[in-house]
Every structure is written in structure tokens, then in C-alpha cells.
Scaffold this motif. Structure first.
Motif, PDB file in Angstrom:
ATOM      1  N   LEU A 140       7.972 -14.086   0.778  1.00  0.00           N
ATOM      2  CA  LEU A 140       7.451 -13.712  -0.522  1.00  0.00           C
ATOM      3  C   LEU A 140       7.148 -12.219  -0.498  1.00  0.00           C
ATOM      4  CD1 LEU A 140       6.590 -14.728  -3.292  1.00  0.00           C
ATOM      5  CD2 LEU A 140       4.349 -15.264  -2.338  1.00  0.00           C
ATOM      6  N   SER A 141       7.753 -11.496  -1.439  1.00  0.00           N
ATOM      7  CA  SER A 141       7.527 -10.056  -1.541  1.00  0.00           C
ATOM      8  C   SER A 141       7.044  -9.764  -2.954  1.00  0.00           C
ATOM      9  CB  SER A 141       8.819  -9.283  -1.260  1.00  0.00           C
ATOM     10  OG  SER A 141       8.594  -7.885  -1.353  1.00  0.00           O
ATOM     11  N   ILE A 142       5.852  -9.189  -3.071  1.00  0.00           N
ATOM     12  CA  ILE A 142       5.267  -8.949  -4.374  1.00  0.00           C
ATOM     13  C   ILE A 142       4.675  -7.546  -4.435  1.00  0.00           C
ATOM     14  CG2 ILE A 142       4.714 -11.380  -4.731  1.00  0.00           C
ATOM     15  CD1 ILE A 142       1.806 -10.687  -4.030  1.00  0.00           C
ATOM     16  N   GLN A 143       4.277  -7.162  -5.652  1.00  0.00           N
ATOM     17  CA  GLN A 143       3.637  -5.870  -5.838  1.00  0.00           C
ATOM     18  C   GLN A 143       2.124  -6.015  -5.776  1.00  0.00           C
ATOM     19  OE1 GLN A 143       6.818  -4.141  -5.432  1.00  0.00           O
ATOM     20  NE2 GLN A 143       5.272  -2.733  -6.259  1.00  0.00           N
ATOM     21  N   GLU A 144       1.496  -4.972  -5.349  1.00  0.00           N
ATOM     22  CA  GLU A 144       0.033  -4.932  -5.307  1.00  0.00           C
ATOM     23  C   GLU A 144      -0.529  -5.319  -6.672  1.00  0.00           C
ATOM     24  OE1 GLU A 144      -1.382  -1.145  -4.082  1.00  0.00           O
ATOM     25  OE2 GLU A 144      -3.501  -1.724  -4.123  1.00  0.00           O
ATOM     26  N   GLY A 145      -1.561  -6.161  -6.653  1.00  0.00           N
ATOM     27  CA  GLY A 145      -2.204  -6.575  -7.891  1.00  0.00           C
ATOM     28  C   GLY A 145      -1.732  -7.919  -8.433  1.00  0.00           C
ATOM     29  N   ALA A 176      -4.928 -10.922  -7.033  1.00  0.00           N
ATOM     30  CA  ALA A 176      -4.844  -9.453  -6.961  1.00  0.00           C
ATOM     31  C   ALA A 176      -4.507  -8.990  -5.541  1.00  0.00           C
ATOM     32  CB  ALA A 176      -6.126  -8.815  -7.451  1.00  0.00           C
ATOM     33  N   ALA A 177      -3.335  -9.386  -5.072  1.00  0.00           N
ATOM     34  CA  ALA A 177      -2.941  -9.106  -3.691  1.00  0.00           C
ATOM     35  C   ALA A 177      -2.968  -7.610  -3.380  1.00  0.00           C
ATOM     36  CB  ALA A 177      -1.550  -9.673  -3.430  1.00  0.00           C
ATOM     37  N   GLN A 178      -3.321  -7.318  -2.156  1.00  0.00           N
ATOM     38  CA  GLN A 178      -3.381  -5.948  -1.670  1.00  0.00           C
ATOM     39  C   GLN A 178      -2.471  -5.785  -0.455  1.00  0.00           C
ATOM     40  OE1 GLN A 178      -7.517  -5.139  -0.898  1.00  0.00           O
ATOM     41  NE2 GLN A 178      -8.115  -5.504  -3.029  1.00  0.00           N
ATOM     42  N   PRO A 179      -2.031  -4.576  -0.155  1.00  0.00           N
ATOM     43  CA  PRO A 179      -1.161  -4.382   1.022  1.00  0.00           C
ATOM     44  C   PRO A 179      -1.764  -4.943   2.310  1.00  0.00           C
ATOM     45  CG  PRO A 179      -1.106  -2.436  -0.348  1.00  0.00           C
ATOM     46  CD  PRO A 179      -2.157  -3.346  -0.949  1.00  0.00           C
ATOM     47  N   GLY A 180      -3.078  -4.947   2.413  1.00  0.00           N
ATOM     48  CA  GLY A 180      -3.742  -5.495   3.590  1.00  0.00           C
ATOM     49  C   GLY A 180      -3.594  -6.995   3.729  1.00  0.00           C
ATOM     50  N   ASP A 181      -3.105  -7.664   2.686  1.00  0.00           N
ATOM     51  CA  ASP A 181      -2.864  -9.114   2.752  1.00  0.00           C
ATOM     52  C   ASP A 181      -1.519  -9.414   3.400  1.00  0.00           C
ATOM     53  OD1 ASP A 181      -4.283  -9.434  -0.543  1.00  0.00           O
ATOM     54  OD2 ASP A 181      -5.263  -9.718   1.403  1.00  0.00           O
ATOM     55  N   THR A 182      -0.723  -8.408   3.626  1.00  0.00           N
ATOM     56  CA  THR A 182       0.586  -8.600   4.247  1.00  0.00           C
ATOM     57  C   THR A 182       0.444  -9.283   5.598  1.00  0.00           C
ATOM     58  OG1 THR A 182       1.618  -6.727   3.142  1.00  0.00           O
ATOM     59  CG2 THR A 182       2.566  -7.373   5.252  1.00  0.00           C
ATOM     60  N   GLY A 183       1.289 -10.291   5.822  1.00  0.00           N
ATOM     61  CA  GLY A 183       1.248 -11.005   7.092  1.00  0.00           C
ATOM     62  C   GLY A 183       1.931 -12.344   6.980  1.00  0.00           C
ATOM     63  N   THR A 195       4.659 -18.704   5.915  1.00  0.00           N
ATOM     64  CA  THR A 195       5.134 -17.912   4.787  1.00  0.00           C
ATOM     65  C   THR A 195       4.896 -16.453   5.122  1.00  0.00           C
ATOM     66  OG1 THR A 195       4.710 -19.591   3.090  1.00  0.00           O
ATOM     67  CG2 THR A 195       4.742 -17.284   2.384  1.00  0.00           C
ATOM     68  N   LEU A 196       5.962 -15.663   5.117  1.00  0.00           N
ATOM     69  CA  LEU A 196       5.846 -14.234   5.402  1.00  0.00           C
ATOM     70  C   LEU A 196       5.651 -13.491   4.094  1.00  0.00           C
ATOM     71  CD1 LEU A 196       5.870 -12.047   7.536  1.00  0.00           C
ATOM     72  CD2 LEU A 196       8.342 -11.843   7.224  1.00  0.00           C
ATOM     73  N   LEU A 197       4.449 -12.961   3.924  1.00  0.00           N
ATOM     74  CA  LEU A 197       4.076 -12.278   2.695  1.00  0.00           C
ATOM     75  C   LEU A 197       4.105 -10.773   2.897  1.00  0.00           C
ATOM     76  CD1 LEU A 197       2.831 -12.154  -0.181  1.00  0.00           C
ATOM     77  CD2 LEU A 197       0.577 -12.290   0.913  1.00  0.00           C
ATOM     78  N   THR A 198       4.767 -10.097   1.975  1.00  0.00           N
ATOM     79  CA  THR A 198       4.759  -8.627   1.959  1.00  0.00           C
ATOM     80  C   THR A 198       4.204  -8.183   0.619  1.00  0.00           C
ATOM     81  OG1 THR A 198       6.722  -8.531   3.365  1.00  0.00           O
ATOM     82  CG2 THR A 198       6.140  -6.537   2.165  1.00  0.00           C
ATOM     83  N   VAL A 199       3.159  -7.389   0.660  1.00  0.00           N
ATOM     84  CA  VAL A 199       2.581  -6.834  -0.559  1.00  0.00           C
ATOM     85  C   VAL A 199       2.880  -5.343  -0.588  1.00  0.00           C
ATOM     86  CG1 VAL A 199       0.510  -6.539  -1.941  1.00  0.00           C
ATOM     87  CG2 VAL A 199       0.752  -8.560  -0.484  1.00  0.00           C
ATOM     88  N   ASN A 200       3.668  -4.964  -1.562  1.00  0.00           N
ATOM     89  CA  ASN A 200       4.101  -3.559  -1.672  1.00  0.00           C
ATOM     90  C   ASN A 200       3.130  -2.736  -2.513  1.00  0.00           C
ATOM     91  OD1 ASN A 200       6.745  -4.002  -0.314  1.00  0.00           O
ATOM     92  ND2 ASN A 200       7.056  -5.344  -2.075  1.00  0.00           N
ATOM     93  N   PRO A 201       2.824  -1.526  -2.064  1.00  0.00           N
ATOM     94  CA  PRO A 201       1.873  -0.674  -2.829  1.00  0.00           C
ATOM     95  C   PRO A 201       2.464  -0.266  -4.179  1.00  0.00           C
ATOM     96  CG  PRO A 201       2.308   0.226  -0.629  1.00  0.00           C
ATOM     97  CD  PRO A 201       3.255  -0.913  -0.814  1.00  0.00           C
TER      98      PRO A 201
END
Lengths: 113, 113
Positions: free
Chosen positions: B11-16, B78-85, B107-113
Motif C-alpha cells: 500500500l502506497s499512499i500520500q501523507e494525510g 491522517a497517515a504520516q511518513p513515520g507510519d511507513t513500515g 502489509t508493506l505501507l509506504t507513506v509519501n510526503p
């Protein structure tokens, strides 16, 4: 807080050589575990220990042996390393005795050439 | 052997943005744990859910255990880059040895700034 150290943190070795990974805990937790983590497979249990000299196999134990001569140390040995054993290895301790919560070490990245 | 299936795998999403990840099984569990693993580190326990229908909140993370105790979800607001993992669910093995955990593949989560 529980503390776990794993050594070495990184190792490159050649096929056919013996390798020993060490896990050291700073508290007297009874249960200790060795896992390997590979892409597409997640965390898989190799061996675990429920006391000094008491160990049992996990789901991927072939090619691995373990020893626990002291409460604080749990050793994982690859008697003759193969390329299929290239992986990241994690040690864990059971910190929650009711629900089996586990605390993990930082991991050892092993590459077998 | 009980299986834990996690979705989505990536899962790759944008910050917020908000997101939900799932952990499902055909087995009933006495309890279920969620871990987060950051790159290069071992998994870290986030929460344990034990009662069907239970909801636990950890800042912006909301964990729910299904009424039938066969599934669980993790919602991040409201995902933040620090939630990546890598987010892993795990449950104690049923039957004779509940001192072992079964893990989902994560689930590999990437939160992009």
C-alpha cells in the motif's frame, strides 16, 4: 525493558561452511525463538526454547540446530550453510505470558554465497 | 495449521490519507497481535486484542477485533511518513502449544510526503 542483542549483525559466508548466530537477552525470560524472514514468506519459526537445554522445532527447522546452555543465550547453528539459508534472522523472547507477546532483536542479515 | 492472510500486500499512499489493512483467517483466535517493523529492525508490538468486537486506539491507529474473533483490522487516520513500515498480525497457535505465534505475511505501507 527487555533487551536483546544479536551477533553478528551482518555476515557473508560461503556454501558449506558452518555458521553460528548468537542471541543474548538481558532478562530471565523462559521462552526464546529463532525466526527467519524472507520476501513473500513473512516470519517463519525455525526453533524455539522453553528453558535451559529444552528446545523444539518450528516449521522450517531442516538444516538448523540450536542450543541453550544458559537462560540468557540462545544459539542458532547452520551446520553447512546453503544459499537457500540466505535470509534475515530474528531472535525473540516471550515477554507476555498470557497472550504470548514477543519482543524481537534487531536481526542478523546472513548471505550465503 | 492456521493461516493469517493479510491484505493488501502493498500500500502506497500520500501523507494525510486514511487507510485500513486487514488480517483474516478461517480459524478462531483467543487473541491477536499487531506488530510494526521498520526497515532494518525487528518487529515491535503495537497492540493485543483479546475480546470479540474489541476496539483499541493508539494515537492515530485504531485496531478492531472481529466479533467472531476470526479477523482484525488496523485503521490509520491522517497517515504520516513515520507510519511507513511492514505491519504484521500474529496469533498464538491453537491446540497444544500456544507458546508459538503464527504470523501473517504483512502489509508493506509506504507513506509519501
Amino acid at each position: 525493558d527487555a533487551g536483546i542483542t544479536q551477533s553478528p549483525r551482518h555476515k557473508v559466508t560461503e556454501t558449506g561452511t558452518p555458521v553460528t548466530l548468537r542471541c543474548h537477552q538481558t532478562e530471565n525470560h523462559r521462552y526464546m525463538y529463532w525466526y527467519r524472514q524472507d520476501p513473500g514468506h513473512g516470519l517463519r519459526l525455525i526453533h524455539y526454547s522453553y528453558g535451559v537445554k529444552d528446545t523444539d522445532k518450528g516449521e522450517v527447522s531442516d538444516g538448523y540446530s540450536v542450543s541453550r546452555s544458559k537462560t540468557e543465550d540462545f544459539l542458532l547453528t547452520l551446520e553447512s550453510a546453503t544459499s537457500s539459508q540466505t535470509s534475515v534472522y530474528f531472535c525473540a523472547i516471550m515477554t507476555g505470558t498470557v497472550y504470548n507477546e514477543q519482543f524481537f532483536g534487531p536481526g542478523t542479515r546472513l548471505t550465503v554465497l | 495449521t492456521q493461516l493469517l492472510e493479510q491484505s493488501p500486500q502493498f500500500l502506497s499512499i500520500q501523507e494525510g490519507e486514511n487507510l485500513t489493512v486487514y488480517c483474516n483467517s478461517s480459524s478462531v483466535f483467543s487473541s491477536l497481535q499487531w506488530y510494526r517493523q521498520e526497515p532494518g529492525e525487528g518487529p515491535v508490538l503495537l497492540v493485543t486484542v483479546v475480546t470479540g468486537g474489541e476496539v483499541k486506539k493508539l494515537k492515530r491507529l485504531t485496531f478492531q477485533f472481529g466479533d467472531a474473533r476470526k479477523d482484525s483490522s488496523l485503521h490509520i487516520t491522517a497517515a504520516q511518513p513515520g507510519d511507513t513500515g511492514l505491519y504484521l498480525c500474529a496469533a498464538p497457535n491453537s491446540g497444544g502449544s500456544n507458546y508459538k505465534l503464527t504470523f501473517g505475511k504483512g502489509t508493506l505501507l509506504t507513506v509519501n510526503p
